[in-house]
Design an enzyme around this catalytic site. Structure first.
Site, mmCIF file in Angstrom:
data_model
loop_
_atom_site.group_PDB
_atom_site.id
_atom_site.type_symbol
_atom_site.label_atom_id
_atom_site.label_comp_id
_atom_site.label_asym_id
_atom_site.label_seq_id
_atom_site.Cartn_x
_atom_site.Cartn_y
_atom_site.Cartn_z
ATOM 1 N N VAL A 11 0.837 -1.217 0.000
ATOM 2 C CA VAL A 11 0.000 0.000 0.000
ATOM 3 C C VAL A 11 0.864 1.257 0.000
ATOM 4 O O VAL A 11 0.690 2.147 -0.831
ATOM 5 C CB VAL A 11 -0.971 -0.018 1.201
ATOM 6 C CG1 VAL A 11 -1.608 1.343 1.419
ATOM 7 C CG2 VAL A 11 -2.053 -1.052 0.951
ATOM 8 N N GLU A 156 -7.550 2.549 1.558
ATOM 9 C CA GLU A 156 -7.002 2.213 0.245
ATOM 10 C C GLU A 156 -7.737 0.989 -0.307
ATOM 11 O O GLU A 156 -7.951 0.020 0.405
ATOM 12 C CB GLU A 156 -5.496 1.922 0.380
ATOM 13 C CG GLU A 156 -4.806 1.623 -0.920
ATOM 14 C CD GLU A 156 -5.160 2.632 -2.005
ATOM 15 O OE1 GLU A 156 -4.896 3.826 -1.822
ATOM 16 O OE2 GLU A 156 -5.734 2.225 -3.039
ATOM 17 N N ASN A 213 -14.435 -5.034 1.797
ATOM 18 C CA ASN A 213 -13.771 -6.344 1.866
ATOM 19 C C ASN A 213 -14.713 -7.438 2.359
ATOM 20 O O ASN A 213 -14.656 -8.573 1.887
ATOM 21 C CB ASN A 213 -12.538 -6.252 2.768
ATOM 22 C CG ASN A 213 -11.352 -5.658 2.027
ATOM 23 O OD1 ASN A 213 -11.463 -5.329 0.849
ATOM 24 N ND2 ASN A 213 -10.233 -5.506 2.697
ATOM 25 N N LEU A 268 -17.299 -14.048 -7.999
ATOM 26 C CA LEU A 268 -18.439 -14.967 -8.075
ATOM 27 C C LEU A 268 -18.065 -16.157 -8.954
ATOM 28 O O LEU A 268 -18.515 -16.282 -10.102
ATOM 29 C CB LEU A 268 -19.664 -14.233 -8.638
ATOM 30 C CG LEU A 268 -20.387 -13.332 -7.629
ATOM 31 C CD1 LEU A 268 -21.273 -12.322 -8.326
ATOM 32 C CD2 LEU A 268 -21.221 -14.174 -6.656
ATOM 33 N N GLY A 271 -13.983 -21.826 -6.300
ATOM 34 C CA GLY A 271 -12.525 -21.769 -6.130
ATOM 35 C C GLY A 271 -12.075 -22.397 -4.835
ATOM 36 O O GLY A 271 -12.800 -23.183 -4.201
ATOM 37 N N CYS A 278 -5.594 -9.328 3.206
ATOM 38 C CA CYS A 278 -6.724 -8.459 3.572
ATOM 39 C C CYS A 278 -7.991 -9.205 3.984
ATOM 40 O O CYS A 278 -8.410 -9.120 5.136
ATOM 41 C CB CYS A 278 -7.028 -7.506 2.429
ATOM 42 S SG CYS A 278 -5.705 -6.313 2.168
ATOM 43 N N ARG A 344 0.678 -14.417 1.966
ATOM 44 C CA ARG A 344 0.006 -14.299 3.259
ATOM 45 C C ARG A 344 -1.398 -14.914 3.168
ATOM 46 O O ARG A 344 -2.159 -14.575 2.280
ATOM 47 C CB ARG A 344 -0.072 -12.824 3.685
ATOM 48 C CG ARG A 344 1.283 -12.251 4.078
ATOM 49 C CD ARG A 344 1.194 -10.797 4.485
ATOM 50 N NE ARG A 344 1.152 -9.894 3.359
ATOM 51 C CZ ARG A 344 1.198 -8.549 3.465
ATOM 52 N NH1 ARG A 344 1.261 -7.989 4.643
ATOM 53 N NH2 ARG A 344 1.163 -7.793 2.394
HETATM 54 P P1 NAD Z 1 2.743 -4.657 4.935
HETATM 55 O O1 NAD Z 1 2.686 -5.229 6.297
HETATM 56 O O2 NAD Z 1 3.072 -5.532 3.771
HETATM 57 O O3 NAD Z 1 3.778 -3.453 4.901
HETATM 58 C C1 NAD Z 1 3.846 -2.528 5.952
HETATM 59 C C2 NAD Z 1 5.227 -1.887 5.968
HETATM 60 O O4 NAD Z 1 5.251 -0.986 7.078
HETATM 61 C C3 NAD Z 1 6.370 -2.871 6.183
HETATM 62 O O5 NAD Z 1 7.370 -2.656 5.212
HETATM 63 C C4 NAD Z 1 6.892 -2.531 7.589
HETATM 64 O O6 NAD Z 1 8.284 -2.725 7.735
HETATM 65 C C5 NAD Z 1 6.511 -1.070 7.709
HETATM 66 N N1 NAD Z 1 6.380 -0.572 9.096
HETATM 67 C C6 NAD Z 1 5.832 -1.181 10.156
HETATM 68 N N2 NAD Z 1 5.890 -0.383 11.241
HETATM 69 C C7 NAD Z 1 6.465 0.768 10.850
HETATM 70 C C8 NAD Z 1 6.794 1.987 11.504
HETATM 71 N N3 NAD Z 1 6.531 2.169 12.798
HETATM 72 N N4 NAD Z 1 7.401 2.956 10.788
HETATM 73 C C9 NAD Z 1 7.690 2.776 9.482
HETATM 74 N N5 NAD Z 1 7.396 1.634 8.806
HETATM 75 C C10 NAD Z 1 6.792 0.654 9.478
HETATM 76 O O7 NAD Z 1 1.328 -3.951 4.721
HETATM 77 P P2 NAD Z 1 0.490 -3.668 3.374
HETATM 78 O O8 NAD Z 1 0.080 -4.935 2.716
HETATM 79 O O9 NAD Z 1 1.172 -2.625 2.587
HETATM 80 O O10 NAD Z 1 -0.828 -3.063 4.023
HETATM 81 C C11 NAD Z 1 -0.774 -1.888 4.810
HETATM 82 C C12 NAD Z 1 -2.174 -1.582 5.316
HETATM 83 O O11 NAD Z 1 -3.039 -1.320 4.213
HETATM 84 C C13 NAD Z 1 -2.833 -2.705 6.099
HETATM 85 O O12 NAD Z 1 -3.647 -2.175 7.103
HETATM 86 C C14 NAD Z 1 -3.681 -3.404 5.061
HETATM 87 O O13 NAD Z 1 -4.782 -4.065 5.625
HETATM 88 C C15 NAD Z 1 -4.137 -2.235 4.215
HETATM 89 N N6 NAD Z 1 -4.430 -2.575 2.831
HETATM 90 C C16 NAD Z 1 -3.672 -3.504 2.179
HETATM 91 C C17 NAD Z 1 -3.936 -3.804 0.844
HETATM 92 C C18 NAD Z 1 -3.116 -4.838 0.115
HETATM 93 O O14 NAD Z 1 -3.544 -5.256 -0.979
HETATM 94 N N7 NAD Z 1 -1.982 -5.278 0.631
HETATM 95 C C19 NAD Z 1 -4.973 -3.130 0.167
HETATM 96 C C20 NAD Z 1 -5.700 -2.162 0.846
HETATM 97 C C21 NAD Z 1 -5.417 -1.890 2.183
#
Ligand code: NAD
Length: 448
Positions: A11, A156, A213, A268, A271, A278, A344
């Site tokens: 993200v 996001e 979601n 839909l 699978g 997420c 994940r």
């Molecule tokens: P992620 O866990 O893959 O990445 C998070 C990053 O933040 C890591 O690189 C970690 O090292 C860093 N981090 C953690 N603590 C920190 C701090 N104190 N200071 C600086 N950096 C720090 O997460 P993601 O998949 O990018 O998702 C982030 C958020 O967005 C989550 O809440 C997730 O649910 C939401 N989200 C994810 C997606 C997706 O498709 N992955 C889509 C929409 C929303």
């Protein structure tokens, strides 16, 4: 505008890169030194189509840089976007990274009364988190009032695998704010995008993300419940049932994005169930949050229960054709979906573990997620990148992730590799006529 993006995961890095490409200056902050080092060189630390080229371009043009030093960049930013992970703690959302990032951002802002800034939460968080947890931490640590610091929630909606395209062409931008000044700055941030802005309260924005979601996960489990019904009776094929459903004009793609290949119909289909970083944790967090408030969530509970059953059901289907103890089974695809190296909560990994528990020798493969999967499958399965080594000498193969390279495999060639060419199509992605001509083709969603 100057932006600080806290967290360089899918993200943070994708949004930061795209925001840099439309004219903002972005500093990505991460606590992971190797991640920062790669981003600073213009190399994406994970697989996401289109990200490498765009990241290199914004790093080369100095529109984006990466650092571990939050104190250096947050005070200079007009907007700080908090994009840290909010994984499951086993019973709801683990907000520890969010709290520590909020505290660090607050400390970096301490005493800064020049100008006006906004800190926005982009992480997915339970309703009420921004107002009841993040904002109090920010205000306590920074000492700033709403005169100089605004707080926003900006969920996001990007999808891994098509994240760059989603970020560049969002369907909508949801901004949760309680005051006009914060709203105006957030609107300014997104001015280069043509998507409609929906302004709500922070709690409304948090609920919007979970609702999205939760509904998509519901569609997946609904499809799999129908698939299980079809598997119990001769003559009803879930893939045909859903193809007919998708022809309904109410499921057609929105005309605003005719180029987007996937619509709600992608959810839909029969699978293996939903996985990824997420849906599993967000459906759990919403159900736990509702329970804590005394609100029953029977639909969500059923969605999660159906999802948990799906890999078991696929193993049962395979067991109906093959004694699994001692059998060699190839599992094609380990990423939670094609287009990403994210494993994940991947249902494929669950499938591998279940097959191993049944006594099968599992040889798994994935074109991009092999390294990521290897760590969690040590001692359980051998993992390779190419399908041929997984298929060689196998008694059965399961298509678990619909990577185009696997969907395009030649069944005549696959037959020559396998000891017994039994193919279980757990994604209904293979051409049944072509595969049945060469192999024992066993699709899900239809009576075996
Ligand atoms: P992620 O866990 O893959 O990445 C998070 C990053 O933040 C890591 O690189 C970690 O090292 C860093 N981090 C953690 N603590 C920190 C701090 N104190 N200071 C600086 N950096 C720090 O997460 P993601 O998949 O990018 O998702 C982030 C958020 O967005 C989550 O809440 C997730 O649910 C939401 N989200 C994810 C997606 C997706 O498709 N992955 C889509 C929409 C929303």
């Amino acid at each position: 505008m100057r932006l600080a993006v806290i967290g360089g995961g899918p993200v943070g890095l994708v949004s930061g890169t795209v925001l840099a490409s439309v004219g903002h200056h972005v500093d990505v902050v991460d606590i992971d030194a190797s991640r920062v080092e790669r981003i600073a060189r213009g190399v994406a630390p994970f697989h996401e189509p289109g990200l490498d080229d765009l990241l290199r371009a914004v790093v080369d043009s100095r529109a984006l840089s990466a650092t571990q030093d939050l104190n250096d960049v947050v005070p200079r930013a007009d907007v700080a976007l908090i994009c840290v992970g909010t994984p499951s703690n086993g019973d709801g959302a683990d907000l520890s990274a969010l709290k520590s990032a909020s505290a660090a951002v607050g400390r970096a802002l301490r005493g800064l009364t020049n100008g006006y800034r906004v800190v926005a939460v982009k992480s997915t968080v339970p309703p009420g988190t921004t107002s009841k947890i993040v904002e109090p931490i920010l205000r306590a640590e920074s000492g700033l009032s709403d005169e100089s610091l605004g707080v926003a929630m900006n969920p996001e909606f990007l999808r891994e695998g098509v994240a760059v395209e989603d970020m560049r062409k969002p369907d909508r931008i949801v901004i949760g704010v309680n005051d006009e000044r914060a709203r105006a700055l957030m609107e300014e941030l997104y001015r280069p995008f043509s998507a409609p802005v929906i302004a709500v309260s922070p709690t409304g924005a948090e609920m919007t993300k979970y609702t999205s979601n939760a509904l998509l996960a519901t569609l997946v489990s609904f499809s799999n419940e129908i698939a299980a019904m079809c598997e119990s009776i001769e003559g009803a094929d879930a893939a045909e049932v859903f193809r007919a459903l998708h022809a309904d004009r109410r499921f057609r793609p929105p005309t605003s994005r005719p180029e987007s290949p996937s619509t709600i119909t992608a959810y839909l289909l029969p699978g293996l169930g939903y996985g990824g970083s997420c849906f599993p944790k967000d459906t759990e967090a919403l159900a736990v949050w509702a329970r804590a408030r005394g609100v029953a969530s029977p639909i969500l509970d059923a969605v999660r229960a159906v999802n948990a059953q799906r890999p078991k059901r696929v193993v049962e289907l395979l067991r109906s054709r093959l004694s699994l103890a001692g059998a060699r089974v190839a599992v094609l695809g380990l990423a939670f979906k094609p287009g990403t190296d994210d494993v994940r909560e991947s249902r494929s990994l669950d499938l591998v573990r279940l097959l191993h528990a049944e006594g099968a020798e599992v040889r798994a493969c994935d074109p991009v997620a092999a390294d990521e999967a290897q760590a969690s499958l040590n001692g359980i399965a051998s993992v390779s990148r190419d399908a041929d080594s997984a298929l060689r000498g196998a008694d059965a193969a399961v298509l678990a992730t619909s990577w185009p390279a696997y969907v395009a495999l030649d069944p005549a060639h696959v037959k020559t590799l396998m000891r017994r060419p039994l193919i279980l199509d757990a994604r209904r992605s293979l051409d049944p006529v072509k595969w049945a001509a060469h192999c024992e083709y066993l699709p899900i969603g239809v009576r075996a």
